[in-house]
Design a protein around this motif. Structure first.
Motif, PDB file in Angstrom:
ATOM      1  N   ARG A  20       0.826  -1.217   0.000  1.00 55.86           N
ATOM      2  CA  ARG A  20       0.000   0.000   0.000  1.00 55.86           C
ATOM      3  C   ARG A  20       0.857   1.263   0.000  1.00 55.86           C
ATOM      4  O   ARG A  20       0.363   2.349  -0.279  1.00 55.86           O
ATOM      5  CB  ARG A  20      -0.860   0.049   1.276  1.00 55.86           C
ATOM      6  N   LEU A  21       2.129   1.144   0.397  1.00 60.09           N
ATOM      7  CA  LEU A  21       2.952   2.356   0.583  1.00 60.09           C
ATOM      8  C   LEU A  21       3.862   2.663  -0.593  1.00 60.09           C
ATOM      9  O   LEU A  21       4.631   3.620  -0.546  1.00 60.09           O
ATOM     10  CB  LEU A  21       3.803   2.217   1.859  1.00 60.09           C
ATOM     11  N   PHE A  26       8.284   4.998  -1.904  1.00 58.80           N
ATOM     12  CA  PHE A  26       9.164   3.930  -1.431  1.00 58.80           C
ATOM     13  C   PHE A  26       9.051   2.712  -2.347  1.00 58.80           C
ATOM     14  O   PHE A  26       7.954   2.351  -2.774  1.00 58.80           O
ATOM     15  CB  PHE A  26       8.787   3.498  -0.008  1.00 58.80           C
ATOM     16  N   LYS A  27      10.198   2.076  -2.615  1.00 60.29           N
ATOM     17  CA  LYS A  27      10.161   0.804  -3.349  1.00 60.29           C
ATOM     18  C   LYS A  27      10.089  -0.325  -2.332  1.00 60.29           C
ATOM     19  O   LYS A  27      10.787  -0.278  -1.312  1.00 60.29           O
ATOM     20  CB  LYS A  27      11.428   0.640  -4.182  1.00 60.29           C
ATOM     21  N   HIS A  28       9.260  -1.328  -2.641  1.00 62.11           N
ATOM     22  CA  HIS A  28       9.090  -2.453  -1.726  1.00 62.11           C
ATOM     23  C   HIS A  28       9.946  -3.621  -2.186  1.00 62.11           C
ATOM     24  O   HIS A  28       9.798  -4.074  -3.319  1.00 62.11           O
ATOM     25  CB  HIS A  28       7.597  -2.839  -1.729  1.00 62.11           C
ATOM     26  N   TYR A  29      10.819  -4.089  -1.304  1.00 62.53           N
ATOM     27  CA  TYR A  29      11.588  -5.300  -1.605  1.00 62.53           C
ATOM     28  C   TYR A  29      11.245  -6.344  -0.552  1.00 62.53           C
ATOM     29  O   TYR A  29      11.444  -6.110   0.640  1.00 62.53           O
ATOM     30  CB  TYR A  29      13.098  -5.020  -1.597  1.00 62.53           C
ATOM     31  N   SER A  30      10.706  -7.475  -0.997  1.00 60.99           N
ATOM     32  CA  SER A  30      10.366  -8.572  -0.088  1.00 60.99           C
ATOM     33  C   SER A  30      11.244  -9.773  -0.432  1.00 60.99           C
ATOM     34  O   SER A  30      11.198 -10.278  -1.562  1.00 60.99           O
ATOM     35  CB  SER A  30       8.883  -8.939  -0.272  1.00 60.99           C
ATOM     36  N   THR A  31      12.043 -10.207   0.544  1.00 55.20           N
ATOM     37  CA  THR A  31      12.911 -11.364   0.250  1.00 55.20           C
ATOM     38  C   THR A  31      12.084 -12.622   0.013  1.00 55.20           C
ATOM     39  O   THR A  31      12.457 -13.461  -0.802  1.00 55.20           O
ATOM     40  CB  THR A  31      13.947 -11.582   1.380  1.00 55.20           C
ATOM     41  N   GLY A  32      10.939 -12.754   0.699  1.00 53.31           N
ATOM     42  CA  GLY A  32      10.077 -13.914   0.441  1.00 53.31           C
ATOM     43  C   GLY A  32       9.599 -13.917  -1.006  1.00 53.31           C
ATOM     44  O   GLY A  32       9.645 -14.949  -1.688  1.00 53.31           O
ATOM     45  N   ASP A  33       9.164 -12.744  -1.499  1.00 53.59           N
ATOM     46  CA  ASP A  33       8.706 -12.654  -2.900  1.00 53.59           C
ATOM     47  C   ASP A  33       9.852 -12.958  -3.867  1.00 53.59           C
ATOM     48  O   ASP A  33       9.656 -13.622  -4.893  1.00 53.59           O
ATOM     49  CB  ASP A  33       8.147 -11.259  -3.216  1.00 53.59           C
TER      50      ASP A  33
END
Ligand code: AP5
Length: 215
Positions: A20-21, A26-33
């Motif tokens: 949502r943010l 901001f860029k979102h980095y998810s290690t799970g993804d």
């Protein structure tokens, strides 16, 4: 770089909020993804990671530290980043801070009673096409089984969201969490987020915290 890390148990809502943010810069980095994408693509990294993820165990630190170092080395130095799922251990936190350009400025700790986590995770459904996340009871799609964002009917349960694997993930989390919180408390960058509120209220709280940190 400006890096805020999202800490908190599996299912505490980190991914939901980070998605949502992204429209506030901001860029979102998810290690799970990243790991799930590597598994889908059949890479060597995916092959290595799958065995750990299926059991609810952490992927070893050297693999994860290299993955993040490699990803961040390709980004502009003025990037603003929400890092979700990393660090999970103190050595991972130390690796980020060891590089002057990737030092963490804010650690947002999603705080949710453990009793709510299992229901949140076992009820999660993720769109296989666009990655949007739902919950069958708390955040259902407008039309049952259909993604609001892309219209796909491929809303699936993650293979590690079965009750048995969820309990293992929570136990692994509980072993690492106190040390990690201590690490960021000592750096004076730790902030608590009340994650037992409706998604919109959490978003408002996060926005305030991010704005006062990044201005
Ligand atoms: P990862 O993908 O990072 O999973 P996780 O940490 O277990 O976190 P989740 O994605 O499950 O939870 P979340 O907090 O994002 O919750 P969400 O927003 O979806 O990691 C998976 C695996 O990869 C690990 O087990 C490990 O093997 C490996 N791995 C990844 N990073 C690693 C690392 N750094 N080191 C080593 N190994 C690593 O929300 C959950 C549910 O709740 C959803 O259904 C959502 O719709 C619902 N929900 C969200 N907010 C609310 C709300 N406010 N009210 C009601 N329901 C809500």
């Amino acid at each position: 770089m400006q890096i805020a890390v999202l800490l908190g148990a599996p299912g505490s809502g980190k991914g939901t909020q980070a998605k949502r943010l992204t429209d506030v810069g901001f860029k979102h980095y998810s290690t799970g993804d990243m790991l799930r994408a590597a598994i889908k693509a059949g890479t060597q990294l995916g092959e290595k990671a799958r065995a750990f993820m299926d059991k609810g165990e952490l992927v070893p630190d050297p693999i994860m530290i290299d993955l993040i170092a490699d990803t961040f080395s390709k980004l502009p130095t003025d990037s603003r980043i929400l890092l979700d799922g990393f660090p999970r251990t103190v050595p991972q936190a130390e690796a980020l801070d060891a590089n002057p350009t990737t030092q963490v400025g804010l650690a947002l700790n999603f705080d949710l009673p453990e009793s709510l986590l299992v229901e949140r995770l076992t009820g999660r459904r993720t769109c296989q096409e666009c990655g949007a996340t739902y919950h069958i009871k708390f955040i259902p799609p407008k039309v049952s089984g259909v993604c609001d964002r892309c219209g796909s009917k491929a809303l699936m349960q993650r293979s590690d969201d079965t009750e048995e694997v969820v309990r293992r993930r929570l136990s692994v989390f509980n072993k690492q969490n106190a040390g990690l919180l201590d690490y960021y408390r000592k750096k004076s960058v730790l902030v608590t987020v009340r994650a037992d509120q409706p998604p919109a209220a959490i978003q408002t709280e996060l926005l305030k915290k991010l704005e006062s940190w990044s201005k």
